[in-house]
Scaffold this motif. Structure first.
Motif, PDB file in Angstrom:
ATOM      1  N   TYR A   2       0.786  -1.245  -0.045  1.00  0.00           N
ATOM      2  CA  TYR A   2      -0.031   0.152  -0.014  1.00  0.00           C
ATOM      3  C   TYR A   2       0.947   1.315   0.000  1.00  0.00           C
ATOM      4  CZ  TYR A   2      -4.232  -2.725   0.819  1.00  0.00           C
ATOM      5  OH  TYR A   2      -5.241  -3.673   0.841  1.00  0.00           O
ATOM      6  N   SER A   3       2.052   1.120  -0.571  1.00  0.00           N
ATOM      7  CA  SER A   3       3.065   2.178  -0.587  1.00  0.00           C
ATOM      8  C   SER A   3       2.516   3.657  -1.248  1.00  0.00           C
ATOM      9  CB  SER A   3       4.350   1.802  -1.321  1.00  0.00           C
ATOM     10  OG  SER A   3       4.230   1.232  -2.384  1.00  0.00           O
ATOM     11  N   ASP A   4       1.853   3.314  -2.503  1.00  0.00           N
ATOM     12  CA  ASP A   4       1.513   4.742  -3.193  1.00  0.00           C
ATOM     13  C   ASP A   4       0.134   5.359  -2.313  1.00  0.00           C
ATOM     14  OD1 ASP A   4       2.871   4.449  -5.718  1.00  0.00           O
ATOM     15  OD2 ASP A   4       1.815   2.422  -5.766  1.00  0.00           O
ATOM     16  N   GLU A   5      -0.653   4.565  -1.624  1.00  0.00           N
ATOM     17  CA  GLU A   5      -1.730   5.193  -0.857  1.00  0.00           C
ATOM     18  C   GLU A   5      -1.169   5.821   0.403  1.00  0.00           C
ATOM     19  OE1 GLU A   5      -1.936   2.149  -2.160  1.00  0.00           O
ATOM     20  OE2 GLU A   5      -3.503   1.474  -2.985  1.00  0.00           O
ATOM     21  N   TYR A  28      -6.463  10.536   8.024  1.00  0.00           N
ATOM     22  CA  TYR A  28      -4.873  10.076   8.220  1.00  0.00           C
ATOM     23  C   TYR A  28      -5.076   8.678   8.995  1.00  0.00           C
ATOM     24  CZ  TYR A  28      -0.004  10.899   9.332  1.00  0.00           C
ATOM     25  OH  TYR A  28       1.399  10.809   9.542  1.00  0.00           O
ATOM     26  N   VAL A  29      -5.575   7.686   8.185  1.00  0.00           N
ATOM     27  CA  VAL A  29      -5.585   6.207   8.474  1.00  0.00           C
ATOM     28  C   VAL A  29      -4.590   5.401   7.390  1.00  0.00           C
ATOM     29  CG1 VAL A  29      -7.979   6.796   9.468  1.00  0.00           C
ATOM     30  CG2 VAL A  29      -7.518   5.928   7.019  1.00  0.00           C
ATOM     31  N   CYS A  30      -4.547   4.356   8.162  1.00  0.00           N
ATOM     32  CA  CYS A  30      -3.726   3.238   7.557  1.00  0.00           C
ATOM     33  C   CYS A  30      -4.609   2.836   6.012  1.00  0.00           C
ATOM     34  CB  CYS A  30      -3.566   2.070   8.262  1.00  0.00           C
ATOM     35  SG  CYS A  30      -3.010   0.442   7.411  1.00  0.00           S
ATOM     36  N   PRO A  31      -4.032   2.809   5.021  1.00  0.00           N
ATOM     37  CA  PRO A  31      -4.770   2.830   3.793  1.00  0.00           C
ATOM     38  C   PRO A  31      -5.551   1.296   3.633  1.00  0.00           C
ATOM     39  CG  PRO A  31      -2.536   3.650   3.153  1.00  0.00           C
ATOM     40  CD  PRO A  31      -2.714   3.152   4.597  1.00  0.00           C
ATOM     41  N   LYS A  32      -4.868   0.443   4.425  1.00  0.00           N
ATOM     42  CA  LYS A  32      -5.773  -1.074   4.467  1.00  0.00           C
ATOM     43  C   LYS A  32      -6.619  -1.105   5.301  1.00  0.00           C
ATOM     44  CE  LYS A  32      -4.680  -5.934   4.517  1.00  0.00           C
ATOM     45  NZ  LYS A  32      -3.624  -6.966   4.752  1.00  0.00           N
ATOM     46  N   CYS A  33      -6.239  -0.970   6.631  1.00  0.00           N
ATOM     47  CA  CYS A  33      -7.245  -1.291   8.043  1.00  0.00           C
ATOM     48  C   CYS A  33      -7.853  -0.156   8.237  1.00  0.00           C
ATOM     49  CB  CYS A  33      -6.294  -2.142   9.052  1.00  0.00           C
ATOM     50  SG  CYS A  33      -5.261  -0.742   9.850  1.00  0.00           S
ATOM     51  N   LEU A  53      -3.789   7.160  12.627  1.00  0.00           N
ATOM     52  CA  LEU A  53      -2.438   6.975  12.716  1.00  0.00           C
ATOM     53  C   LEU A  53      -1.862   7.823  13.854  1.00  0.00           C
ATOM     54  CD1 LEU A  53      -1.369   6.443   9.039  1.00  0.00           C
ATOM     55  CD2 LEU A  53      -1.509   4.680  11.009  1.00  0.00           C
ATOM     56  N   GLY A  54      -3.194   8.566  14.509  1.00  0.00           N
ATOM     57  CA  GLY A  54      -2.685   9.490  15.416  1.00  0.00           C
ATOM     58  C   GLY A  54      -1.957  10.805  14.990  1.00  0.00           C
ATOM     59  N   GLU A  55      -1.384  11.892  15.686  1.00  0.00           N
ATOM     60  CA  GLU A  55      -0.901  12.841  15.224  1.00  0.00           C
ATOM     61  C   GLU A  55       0.828  12.637  15.146  1.00  0.00           C
ATOM     62  OE1 GLU A  55      -1.870  16.773  16.644  1.00  0.00           O
ATOM     63  OE2 GLU A  55      -3.788  16.238  17.065  1.00  0.00           O
ATOM     64  N   ILE A  56       1.099  11.373  14.802  1.00  0.00           N
ATOM     65  CA  ILE A  56       2.602  10.996  14.463  1.00  0.00           C
ATOM     66  C   ILE A  56       2.776  11.671  13.048  1.00  0.00           C
ATOM     67  CG2 ILE A  56       4.046   9.062  14.374  1.00  0.00           C
ATOM     68  CD1 ILE A  56       2.160   7.382  15.849  1.00  0.00           C
ATOM     69  N   PRO A  57       4.092  12.330  13.166  1.00  0.00           N
ATOM     70  CA  PRO A  57       4.393  12.984  11.553  1.00  0.00           C
ATOM     71  C   PRO A  57       4.684  11.783  10.751  1.00  0.00           C
ATOM     72  CG  PRO A  57       5.721  14.072  13.309  1.00  0.00           C
ATOM     73  CD  PRO A  57       4.983  12.847  13.980  1.00  0.00           C
ATOM     74  N   TRP A  58       4.310  12.107   9.511  1.00  0.00           N
ATOM     75  CA  TRP A  58       4.380  11.182   8.519  1.00  0.00           C
ATOM     76  C   TRP A  58       5.775  10.533   8.283  1.00  0.00           C
ATOM     77  CZ3 TRP A  58       7.011  10.520   3.886  1.00  0.00           C
ATOM     78  CH2 TRP A  58       6.557   9.435   3.003  1.00  0.00           C
ATOM     79  N   GLU A  59       6.921  11.571   8.434  1.00  0.00           N
ATOM     80  CA  GLU A  59       8.114  10.820   8.343  1.00  0.00           C
ATOM     81  C   GLU A  59       8.458   9.937   9.362  1.00  0.00           C
ATOM     82  OE1 GLU A  59       7.291  13.969   8.289  1.00  0.00           O
ATOM     83  OE2 GLU A  59       7.713  14.697   6.020  1.00  0.00           O
ATOM     84  N   SER A  60       7.794   9.912  10.590  1.00  0.00           N
ATOM     85  CA  SER A  60       8.154   8.887  11.708  1.00  0.00           C
ATOM     86  C   SER A  60       7.388   7.584  11.281  1.00  0.00           C
ATOM     87  CB  SER A  60       7.637   9.555  12.843  1.00  0.00           C
ATOM     88  OG  SER A  60       8.258  10.578  13.248  1.00  0.00           O
ATOM     89  N   LEU A  61       6.365   7.652  10.694  1.00  0.00           N
ATOM     90  CA  LEU A  61       5.433   6.365  10.170  1.00  0.00           C
ATOM     91  C   LEU A  61       6.356   5.952   9.046  1.00  0.00           C
ATOM     92  CD1 LEU A  61       1.921   7.922  10.241  1.00  0.00           C
ATOM     93  CD2 LEU A  61       2.823   6.274  12.054  1.00  0.00           C
ATOM     94  N   ALA A  81       5.720  -0.490   7.885  1.00  0.00           N
ATOM     95  CA  ALA A  81       4.652  -1.126   7.757  1.00  0.00           C
ATOM     96  C   ALA A  81       3.509  -0.762   8.920  1.00  0.00           C
ATOM     97  CB  ALA A  81       5.010  -2.636   7.720  1.00  0.00           C
ATOM     98  N   CYS A  82       2.214  -1.208   8.743  1.00  0.00           N
ATOM     99  CA  CYS A  82       1.314  -0.892   9.586  1.00  0.00           C
ATOM    100  C   CYS A  82       1.554  -1.618  10.928  1.00  0.00           C
ATOM    101  CB  CYS A  82      -0.169  -1.180   9.159  1.00  0.00           C
ATOM    102  SG  CYS A  82      -1.400  -0.908  10.158  1.00  0.00           S
ATOM    103  N   PRO A  83       1.476  -1.186  12.015  1.00  0.00           N
ATOM    104  CA  PRO A  83       1.868  -1.979  13.398  1.00  0.00           C
ATOM    105  C   PRO A  83       0.679  -2.898  13.809  1.00  0.00           C
ATOM    106  CG  PRO A  83       1.275   0.515  14.024  1.00  0.00           C
ATOM    107  CD  PRO A  83       1.201   0.283  12.236  1.00  0.00           C
ATOM    108  N   ILE A  84      -0.431  -2.712  13.236  1.00  0.00           N
ATOM    109  CA  ILE A  84      -1.619  -3.531  13.538  1.00  0.00           C
ATOM    110  C   ILE A  84      -1.283  -4.967  13.236  1.00  0.00           C
ATOM    111  CG2 ILE A  84      -3.934  -3.858  13.609  1.00  0.00           C
ATOM    112  CD1 ILE A  84      -3.120  -1.309  14.947  1.00  0.00           C
TER     113      ILE A  84
END
Length: 217
Positions: free
Chosen positions: A84-87, A182-187, A191-199, A204-207
């Protein structure tokens, strides 16, 4: 990592269609993470957006046709292998937009609040200067100056408070929309207010039930 496409059971992406060859095509992830689709000498050919190809750079939204009847999108193949890298990449704009709007709301409304609170006191000063210029005692002017001195600060505090009260509502509306986008494209987990660069560093999704791949490796 290469994703082989075809009818044979040992392909990464299996398609049981009479028009599709046993080993029809392969989706290749280049070193720079670009995607290349290559035809594997299939019987009925490989097409990208209705144009026959031997090898071509493709994107998630491109339509692939194998043979003459079976069509799918590059994104369908990627999702099949949990990519889900593009999303995920598009979430960077979501986060950046949210932070900019949040700062804008806070700074703009703070400025208006201070302006409403300071203008009345400036009015008192201006009125005092006018009185000194006139240089004569007048009972009506005295009454007016008294009213201005009493009412102006009160009005300033009132309008300043009203402006300040808008901030929580505006921020809440912004946050509600952010939680939707601001959610995981799959589940679709927020994702909280965590900066995109940190994610991005997580890759990969931690769930545990999701583990969607956010970064192509």
């Amino acid at each position: 990592m290469n994703i082989t496409i075809g009818k044979a059971d040992d392909n990464s992406f299996i398609i049981k269609d009479p028009e599709v060859s046993r080993y029809h095509a392969v989706l290749i992830r280049a070193d720079n993470h670009d995607l290349m689709l290559k035809d594997l000498d299939s019987t009925n050919g490989t097409y990208v957006n209705d144009n026959q190809i031997i090898k071509k750079k493709v994107f998630a939204g491109d339509k692939i046709t194998l043979g003459t009847t079976y069509s799918l999108y590059v994104s369908d193949i990627l999702k099949n292998v949990n990519d889900y890298s593009d999303e995920f990449a598009r979430l960077k704009d979501v986060y950046d937009s949210y932070t900019k709007k949040k700062i804008r709301i806070q700074s703009k409304n703070q400025f208006k609040t201070r302006l409403f609170q300071s203008i009345p006191f400036a009015m008192i000063g201006v009125f005092g200067i006018l009185m000194s210029i006139i240089k004569k005692t007048n009972s009506s002017l005295f009454v007016i100056s008294f009213i201005v001195a009493i009412c102006a600060p009160t009005l300033g505090i009132y309008f300043g408070a009203r402006q300040a009260a808008k901030i929580p509502e505006l921020l809440q509306n912004l946050a509600n929309q952010f939680k939707t986008d601001y959610v995981c494209p799959k589940c679709h987990t927020f994702l909280g207010e965590i900066p995109w660069e940190s994610l991005q560093n997580k890759k990969a999704c931690p769930i545990s039930s999701c583990k969607a791949k956010w970064i192509r490796t």
